[in-house]
Design a protein around this motif. Sequence first.
Motif, PDB file in Angstrom:
ATOM      1  N   GLU A 113      54.813 -25.597 -84.046  1.00 54.75           N
ATOM      2  CA  GLU A 113      54.577 -26.466 -82.900  1.00 54.75           C
ATOM      3  C   GLU A 113      54.532 -25.664 -81.604  1.00 54.75           C
ATOM      4  O   GLU A 113      55.338 -24.752 -81.394  1.00 54.75           O
ATOM      5  N   ALA A 114      53.594 -26.017 -80.733  1.00 52.93           N
ATOM      6  CA  ALA A 114      53.489 -25.375 -79.423  1.00 52.93           C
ATOM      7  C   ALA A 114      54.619 -25.902 -78.540  1.00 52.93           C
ATOM      8  O   ALA A 114      54.535 -27.011 -78.021  1.00 52.93           O
ATOM      9  N   VAL A 115      55.676 -25.110 -78.372  1.00 57.28           N
ATOM     10  CA  VAL A 115      56.890 -25.578 -77.700  1.00 57.28           C
ATOM     11  C   VAL A 115      57.063 -24.977 -76.309  1.00 57.28           C
ATOM     12  O   VAL A 115      57.364 -25.677 -75.345  1.00 57.28           O
ATOM     13  N   ILE A 116      56.880 -23.671 -76.205  1.00 59.41           N
ATOM     14  CA  ILE A 116      57.123 -22.940 -74.960  1.00 59.41           C
ATOM     15  C   ILE A 116      55.836 -22.238 -74.551  1.00 59.41           C
ATOM     16  O   ILE A 116      55.112 -21.713 -75.394  1.00 59.41           O
ATOM     17  N   GLY A 117      55.553 -22.227 -73.264  1.00 55.46           N
ATOM     18  CA  GLY A 117      54.358 -21.500 -72.858  1.00 55.46           C
ATOM     19  C   GLY A 117      54.207 -21.380 -71.364  1.00 55.46           C
ATOM     20  O   GLY A 117      54.854 -22.088 -70.580  1.00 55.46           O
ATOM     21  N   ALA A 118      53.343 -20.460 -70.980  1.00 54.57           N
ATOM     22  CA  ALA A 118      52.955 -20.280 -69.588  1.00 54.57           C
ATOM     23  C   ALA A 118      51.487 -19.895 -69.562  1.00 54.57           C
ATOM     24  O   ALA A 118      51.013 -19.156 -70.430  1.00 54.57           O
ATOM     25  N   VAL A 119      50.791 -20.419 -68.584  1.00 49.38           N
ATOM     26  CA  VAL A 119      49.383 -20.073 -68.372  1.00 49.38           C
ATOM     27  C   VAL A 119      49.258 -19.585 -66.938  1.00 49.38           C
ATOM     28  O   VAL A 119      49.494 -20.334 -65.993  1.00 49.38           O
ATOM     29  N   ALA A 120      48.911 -18.316 -66.802  1.00 42.15           N
ATOM     30  CA  ALA A 120      48.680 -17.752 -65.472  1.00 42.15           C
ATOM     31  C   ALA A 120      47.209 -17.898 -65.111  1.00 42.15           C
ATOM     32  O   ALA A 120      46.333 -17.671 -65.947  1.00 42.15           O
ATOM     33  N   LEU A 121      46.976 -18.295 -63.875  1.00 40.87           N
ATOM     34  CA  LEU A 121      45.625 -18.350 -63.315  1.00 40.87           C
ATOM     35  C   LEU A 121      45.595 -17.328 -62.179  1.00 40.87           C
ATOM     36  O   LEU A 121      45.734 -17.677 -61.009  1.00 40.87           O
ATOM     37  N   PRO A 122      45.445 -16.045 -62.515  1.00 39.40           N
ATOM     38  CA  PRO A 122      45.584 -14.991 -61.513  1.00 39.40           C
ATOM     39  C   PRO A 122      44.594 -15.108 -60.358  1.00 39.40           C
ATOM     40  O   PRO A 122      44.937 -14.776 -59.216  1.00 39.40           O
ATOM     41  N   GLY A 123      43.392 -15.581 -60.654  1.00 40.65           N
ATOM     42  CA  GLY A 123      42.400 -15.726 -59.601  1.00 40.65           C
ATOM     43  C   GLY A 123      42.773 -16.782 -58.583  1.00 40.65           C
ATOM     44  O   GLY A 123      42.291 -16.771 -57.443  1.00 40.65           O
ATOM     45  N   ALA A 124      43.645 -17.707 -58.976  1.00 41.61           N
ATOM     46  CA  ALA A 124      44.111 -18.762 -58.074  1.00 41.61           C
ATOM     47  C   ALA A 124      45.546 -18.532 -57.621  1.00 41.61           C
ATOM     48  O   ALA A 124      46.088 -19.329 -56.852  1.00 41.61           O
ATOM     49  N   GLY A 125      46.175 -17.460 -58.139  1.00 44.33           N
ATOM     50  CA  GLY A 125      47.543 -17.154 -57.755  1.00 44.33           C
ATOM     51  C   GLY A 125      48.565 -18.155 -58.246  1.00 44.33           C
ATOM     52  O   GLY A 125      49.556 -18.410 -57.572  1.00 44.33           O
ATOM     53  N   ALA A 175      42.016 -22.431 -68.224  1.00 46.10           N
ATOM     54  CA  ALA A 175      41.661 -22.992 -66.917  1.00 46.10           C
ATOM     55  C   ALA A 175      41.306 -24.468 -67.046  1.00 46.10           C
ATOM     56  O   ALA A 175      41.672 -25.287 -66.192  1.00 46.10           O
ATOM     57  N   LYS A 176      40.605 -24.840 -68.110  1.00 48.30           N
ATOM     58  CA  LYS A 176      40.237 -26.244 -68.322  1.00 48.30           C
ATOM     59  C   LYS A 176      41.476 -27.113 -68.529  1.00 48.30           C
ATOM     60  O   LYS A 176      41.607 -28.192 -67.949  1.00 48.30           O
ATOM     61  N   ALA A 177      42.378 -26.644 -69.383  1.00 53.64           N
ATOM     62  CA  ALA A 177      43.591 -27.428 -69.652  1.00 53.64           C
ATOM     63  C   ALA A 177      44.437 -27.573 -68.387  1.00 53.64           C
ATOM     64  O   ALA A 177      44.965 -28.649 -68.106  1.00 53.64           O
ATOM     65  N   MET A 178      44.547 -26.500 -67.627  1.00 54.47           N
ATOM     66  CA  MET A 178      45.352 -26.554 -66.410  1.00 54.47           C
ATOM     67  C   MET A 178      44.683 -27.430 -65.349  1.00 54.47           C
ATOM     68  O   MET A 178      45.367 -28.015 -64.503  1.00 54.47           O
ATOM     69  N   ALA A 179      43.351 -27.558 -65.399  1.00 59.63           N
ATOM     70  CA  ALA A 179      42.650 -28.417 -64.443  1.00 59.63           C
ATOM     71  C   ALA A 179      43.088 -29.871 -64.596  1.00 59.63           C
ATOM     72  O   ALA A 179      43.134 -30.617 -63.613  1.00 59.63           O
ATOM     73  N   PRO A 202      48.286 -23.194 -73.521  1.00 60.02           N
ATOM     74  CA  PRO A 202      47.846 -24.355 -72.732  1.00 60.02           C
ATOM     75  C   PRO A 202      48.356 -25.684 -73.280  1.00 60.02           C
ATOM     76  O   PRO A 202      48.724 -26.577 -72.513  1.00 60.02           O
ATOM     77  N   VAL A 203      48.379 -25.832 -74.598  1.00 58.72           N
ATOM     78  CA  VAL A 203      48.866 -27.075 -75.197  1.00 58.72           C
ATOM     79  C   VAL A 203      50.357 -27.254 -74.916  1.00 58.72           C
ATOM     80  O   VAL A 203      50.813 -28.356 -74.587  1.00 58.72           O
ATOM     81  N   ALA A 204      51.132 -26.184 -75.032  1.00 62.08           N
ATOM     82  CA  ALA A 204      52.565 -26.277 -74.742  1.00 62.08           C
ATOM     83  C   ALA A 204      52.793 -26.726 -73.300  1.00 62.08           C
ATOM     84  O   ALA A 204      53.622 -27.608 -73.037  1.00 62.08           O
ATOM     85  N   VAL A 205      52.050 -26.135 -72.370  1.00 61.60           N
ATOM     86  CA  VAL A 205      52.211 -26.479 -70.954  1.00 61.60           C
ATOM     87  C   VAL A 205      51.744 -27.909 -70.691  1.00 61.60           C
ATOM     88  O   VAL A 205      52.413 -28.682 -69.997  1.00 61.60           O
ATOM     89  N   ALA A 206      50.603 -28.274 -71.252  1.00 63.40           N
ATOM     90  CA  ALA A 206      50.079 -29.626 -71.051  1.00 63.40           C
ATOM     91  C   ALA A 206      51.027 -30.678 -71.617  1.00 63.40           C
ATOM     92  O   ALA A 206      51.285 -31.715 -70.984  1.00 63.40           O
ATOM     93  N   GLY A 210      53.519 -34.027 -69.965  1.00 65.84           N
ATOM     94  CA  GLY A 210      53.344 -35.413 -70.380  1.00 65.84           C
ATOM     95  C   GLY A 210      51.954 -35.786 -70.824  1.00 65.84           C
ATOM     96  O   GLY A 210      51.664 -36.971 -71.013  1.00 65.84           O
ATOM     97  N   LEU A 211      51.090 -34.801 -71.041  1.00 66.72           N
ATOM     98  CA  LEU A 211      49.722 -35.092 -71.471  1.00 66.72           C
ATOM     99  C   LEU A 211      49.629 -35.212 -72.988  1.00 66.72           C
ATOM    100  O   LEU A 211      50.454 -34.672 -73.724  1.00 66.72           O
ATOM    101  N   HIS A 212      48.624 -35.930 -73.431  1.00 66.36           N
ATOM    102  CA  HIS A 212      48.321 -36.026 -74.859  1.00 66.36           C
ATOM    103  C   HIS A 212      47.603 -34.756 -75.289  1.00 66.36           C
ATOM    104  O   HIS A 212      46.663 -34.305 -74.636  1.00 66.36           O
ATOM    105  N   CYS A 213      48.033 -34.186 -76.423  1.00 67.46           N
ATOM    106  CA  CYS A 213      47.396 -32.985 -76.975  1.00 67.46           C
ATOM    107  C   CYS A 213      47.247 -33.166 -78.480  1.00 67.46           C
ATOM    108  O   CYS A 213      48.238 -33.441 -79.172  1.00 67.46           O
ATOM    109  N   SER A 214      46.032 -33.020 -79.000  1.00 61.23           N
ATOM    110  CA  SER A 214      45.801 -33.180 -80.435  1.00 61.23           C
ATOM    111  C   SER A 214      44.465 -32.566 -80.820  1.00 61.23           C
ATOM    112  O   SER A 214      43.701 -32.102 -79.961  1.00 61.23           O
TER     113      SER A 214
END
Length: 259
Positions: A113-125, A175-179, A202-206, A210-214
Amino acid sequence: MSGPIDTAAMSDAALAAHLAEVAGRILLEVRASGVFPAKALGKAGDQTANQFLVHALRCARPEDGLLSEEEKDNPARLEKSRVWIVDPVDGTREYGEERADWAVHVGLAIDGEAVIGAVALPGAGRVLRTDEPQSIPAAPEKLRMVVSRTRPAAEATGVAERIDAELVPMGSAGAKAMAVILGEADIYLHSGGQYEWDSMAPVAVAAAHGLHCSRIDGSPLVYNQSDVYLPDLLICRKEHVDLVMNALRAFNAETKADA
């Protein structure tokens, strides 16, 4: 000069966020160095960030499994309950073109299961992480769906047409998931083929936001499999799940009837 950070004492979420943020800085430095021609930049960035992430995770979490897009797969990870799944540069083309829609993914799957995660968007800081969820802006009256800026999937465009959603072309999966989290889009439907490292962090963060991921058939996303191909994905607000699924069923029925 301060001493080294005790990464072994950091929480998994803090470690993921720190490594994603540092890898993003490294990638920006590689690009800014100016020593790589455009055709070589993506590979140089991928390999440099990958070396950092792999060494850092093996140092900080030596007992955990590891799967990276840029590393040769290792069957030993299948015997592990905890497996780090990383994508050093998600959106290599966008990285090379100096766009903002590329990402660094660092995630931890526990028992698939996607439990822990981080998504960096370096171009957006920015770094979005599982342990620091933020409120998601309200959806507008006309929904927005993020799609590939070069090859939008037929299912995504078909669903968008049926629910009258605006298409928002964008680069990397992260980037799409974080959008969706950032309120720049409302639905991310993908069916064009992906691998575990494309979606795990991205799924872990989403999900933490509280977002739906499947999968697009509604089934769970399961990670650390022997076959790492995980071709489709749906991330959206929970109130939009039925709307999207009904539109997708209608599109598939019509496509089958026309075949």
